[in-house]
Design a protein around this motif. Sequence first.
Motif, PDB file in Angstrom:
ATOM      1  N   ILE A 189     -32.041  28.598  -7.362  1.00 31.96           N
ATOM      2  CA  ILE A 189     -32.355  27.177  -7.516  1.00 31.96           C
ATOM      3  C   ILE A 189     -33.723  26.987  -8.161  1.00 31.96           C
ATOM      4  O   ILE A 189     -33.941  26.031  -8.907  1.00 31.96           O
ATOM      5  N   ALA A 190     -34.651  27.915  -7.944  1.00 32.81           N
ATOM      6  CA  ALA A 190     -35.978  27.817  -8.541  1.00 32.81           C
ATOM      7  C   ALA A 190     -35.925  27.935 -10.060  1.00 32.81           C
ATOM      8  O   ALA A 190     -36.826  27.447 -10.761  1.00 32.81           O
ATOM      9  N   ASP A 191     -34.871  28.571 -10.577  1.00 34.81           N
ATOM     10  CA  ASP A 191     -34.732  28.763 -12.024  1.00 34.81           C
ATOM     11  C   ASP A 191     -33.728  27.803 -12.657  1.00 34.81           C
ATOM     12  O   ASP A 191     -33.541  27.831 -13.879  1.00 34.81           O
ATOM     13  N   PHE A 192     -33.088  26.989 -11.842  1.00 38.04           N
ATOM     14  CA  PHE A 192     -32.019  26.145 -12.366  1.00 38.04           C
ATOM     15  C   PHE A 192     -32.574  24.940 -13.139  1.00 38.04           C
ATOM     16  O   PHE A 192     -32.154  24.667 -14.269  1.00 38.04           O
ATOM     17  N   HIS A 193     -33.515  24.221 -12.538  1.00 39.47           N
ATOM     18  CA  HIS A 193     -34.111  23.074 -13.214  1.00 39.47           C
ATOM     19  C   HIS A 193     -35.324  23.511 -14.027  1.00 39.47           C
ATOM     20  O   HIS A 193     -36.058  24.414 -13.626  1.00 39.47           O
ATOM     21  N   ARG A 194     -35.551  22.835 -15.146  1.00 41.80           N
ATOM     22  CA  ARG A 194     -36.603  23.226 -16.083  1.00 41.80           C
ATOM     23  C   ARG A 194     -37.764  22.238 -16.060  1.00 41.80           C
ATOM     24  O   ARG A 194     -37.575  21.055 -15.771  1.00 41.80           O
ATOM     25  N   LEU A 195     -38.942  22.724 -16.408  1.00 46.33           N
ATOM     26  CA  LEU A 195     -40.049  21.839 -16.736  1.00 46.33           C
ATOM     27  C   LEU A 195     -39.864  21.371 -18.175  1.00 46.33           C
ATOM     28  O   LEU A 195     -39.185  22.026 -18.969  1.00 46.33           O
ATOM     29  N   PRO A 196     -40.470  20.229 -18.554  1.00 48.38           N
ATOM     30  CA  PRO A 196     -40.159  19.654 -19.868  1.00 48.38           C
ATOM     31  C   PRO A 196     -40.633  20.491 -21.042  1.00 48.38           C
ATOM     32  O   PRO A 196     -39.902  20.632 -22.031  1.00 48.38           O
ATOM     33  N   GLY A 197     -41.862  21.052 -20.962  1.00 46.88           N
ATOM     34  CA  GLY A 197     -42.375  21.799 -22.103  1.00 46.88           C
ATOM     35  C   GLY A 197     -42.198  21.016 -23.383  1.00 46.88           C
ATOM     36  O   GLY A 197     -42.473  19.813 -23.435  1.00 46.88           O
ATOM     37  N   ASP A 198     -41.704  21.684 -24.418  1.00 48.97           N
ATOM     38  CA  ASP A 198     -41.415  20.980 -25.677  1.00 48.97           C
ATOM     39  C   ASP A 198     -39.915  20.784 -25.884  1.00 48.97           C
ATOM     40  O   ASP A 198     -39.465  20.448 -26.980  1.00 48.97           O
ATOM     41  N   THR A 199     -39.124  20.977 -24.796  1.00 50.96           N
ATOM     42  CA  THR A 199     -37.677  20.721 -24.858  1.00 50.96           C
ATOM     43  C   THR A 199     -37.252  19.861 -23.668  1.00 50.96           C
ATOM     44  O   THR A 199     -36.422  20.285 -22.855  1.00 50.96           O
ATOM     45  N   PRO A 200     -37.801  18.655 -23.535  1.00 54.40           N
ATOM     46  CA  PRO A 200     -37.477  17.830 -22.363  1.00 54.40           C
ATOM     47  C   PRO A 200     -36.034  17.362 -22.315  1.00 54.40           C
ATOM     48  O   PRO A 200     -35.571  16.884 -21.270  1.00 54.40           O
ATOM     49  N   GLN A 201     -35.317  17.478 -23.431  1.00 56.08           N
ATOM     50  CA  GLN A 201     -33.909  17.073 -23.436  1.00 56.08           C
ATOM     51  C   GLN A 201     -33.056  18.022 -22.603  1.00 56.08           C
ATOM     52  O   GLN A 201     -31.927  17.693 -22.242  1.00 56.08           O
ATOM     53  N   ARG A 202     -33.583  19.195 -22.244  1.00 54.38           N
ATOM     54  CA  ARG A 202     -32.860  20.161 -21.422  1.00 54.38           C
ATOM     55  C   ARG A 202     -33.381  20.078 -19.996  1.00 54.38           C
ATOM     56  O   ARG A 202     -34.505  20.492 -19.706  1.00 54.38           O
ATOM     57  N   ASP A 203     -32.579  19.554 -19.100  1.00 55.45           N
ATOM     58  CA  ASP A 203     -32.985  19.404 -17.708  1.00 55.45           C
ATOM     59  C   ASP A 203     -32.782  20.680 -16.904  1.00 55.45           C
ATOM     60  O   ASP A 203     -33.491  20.925 -15.925  1.00 55.45           O
ATOM     61  N   THR A 204     -31.782  21.477 -17.281  1.00 58.84           N
ATOM     62  CA  THR A 204     -31.416  22.657 -16.493  1.00 58.84           C
ATOM     63  C   THR A 204     -31.148  23.839 -17.414  1.00 58.84           C
ATOM     64  O   THR A 204     -31.084  23.696 -18.644  1.00 58.84           O
ATOM     65  N   ASP A 205     -30.960  25.009 -16.808  1.00 55.65           N
ATOM     66  CA  ASP A 205     -30.577  26.200 -17.561  1.00 55.65           C
ATOM     67  C   ASP A 205     -29.068  26.432 -17.538  1.00 55.65           C
ATOM     68  O   ASP A 205     -28.602  27.510 -17.877  1.00 55.65           O
ATOM     69  N   LEU A 206     -28.313  25.422 -17.134  1.00 49.94           N
ATOM     70  CA  LEU A 206     -26.860  25.493 -17.215  1.00 49.94           C
ATOM     71  C   LEU A 206     -26.440  25.426 -18.678  1.00 49.94           C
ATOM     72  O   LEU A 206     -26.899  24.560 -19.428  1.00 49.94           O
ATOM     73  N   GLY A 207     -25.577  26.351 -19.097  1.00 44.63           N
ATOM     74  CA  GLY A 207     -25.084  26.325 -20.469  1.00 44.63           C
ATOM     75  C   GLY A 207     -24.208  25.111 -20.727  1.00 44.63           C
ATOM     76  O   GLY A 207     -23.558  24.599 -19.800  1.00 44.63           O
ATOM     77  N   ARG A 208     -24.157  24.653 -21.965  1.00 44.42           N
ATOM     78  CA  ARG A 208     -23.377  23.462 -22.286  1.00 44.42           C
ATOM     79  C   ARG A 208     -21.904  23.668 -21.989  1.00 44.42           C
ATOM     80  O   ARG A 208     -21.182  22.719 -21.669  1.00 44.42           O
TER      81      ARG A 208
END
Length: 338
Positions: A189-208
């Motif tokens: 779960i610690a790796d599932f959600h992302r910080l915005p960085g320069d790709t804020p359109q990606r909320d999670t590391d779940l593949g499309r």
Amino acid sequence: MINFQYSRANDVADAVRQIGADPAAKFIAGGTNLLDLMKEDVERPTRLIDISRLPLKTVEQTADGGLRIGALVPNSDLAYHPLIEQRYPVLSSAILAGASAQLRNMASTGGNLLQRTRCAYFYDTVTPCNKREPGSGCSAIHGINRGHAILGTSEACIATHPSDMCVALAALDATVHVAGPAGERAIAIADFHRLPGDTPQRDTDLGRDEIITAIELPAQGFTRNYTYLKIRDRLSYAFALVSVAVGLEMDGRTIRQARLALGGVAHRPWRDTAAEAVLNGQAASPETFRRAADLLLRDAKGFAYNTFKIELARRATVRALTQAANGTPQSQSNKRIV
């Protein structure tokens, strides 16, 4: 509302095939967030793939003493499930602190993990928003940002993740199970959600082209010394300004093990193992709690209207640790802070 096609997935493999065949398709289960986004013209899927009838609605014990929660278990069912109430009460409390009873009846466990931010500029399609249109700018940074992030922000986005449930899952060290064309995989779960960085359109590391199938909880559930404290503008149906999930293992008044996560302050549930480490082996005292809160918020940065959240988060952390250490968890029925 836009025009879209509708189909129903027969099983997980079929769901993966359908989503992989249409890059603009979306899964729909309860629809409590997706339909709002479609009505506001933020999401424009060409197809909705109904996964609500997939066999992902059970809560089962695992061989190592944990629990496996199907992705389609409704939030209400999960909050009141006997095994959750008895063994993971902080999760039950967090779910009951969120949304309304009607929404909890519809919302799915997997869908809760995938909520998009409730930033007003994200929902307002006439304003620039890097989450909607990468490179267009972040209107919140110099706009009305009272409810926005104070940790883990970037020049591209200061939105917050809205879930209550996910804050408790972060404190519990949950694992997210997903399936995709390459098979199954597990994401901490610690790796599932992302910080915005320069790709804020990606909320999670779940593949499309992946689908959440389950959430797994470890055996450690913090059955006595826990709390979920949520500070909000109104007690009924409001997102958190700051929330705190705490689980403690106590030996008398000494903290043997601590878990601590914040909500309402970052693009993902905020957990800092360094802040937890300063609690381990220490006496449960206001001084100990303040040291942990200071470390947890050491990199906090406020903006024009939300600087108050730094001190609010500090005080809420101390209060939540006090509640947990005393074995007096926050009630989600009367919501009066103890």
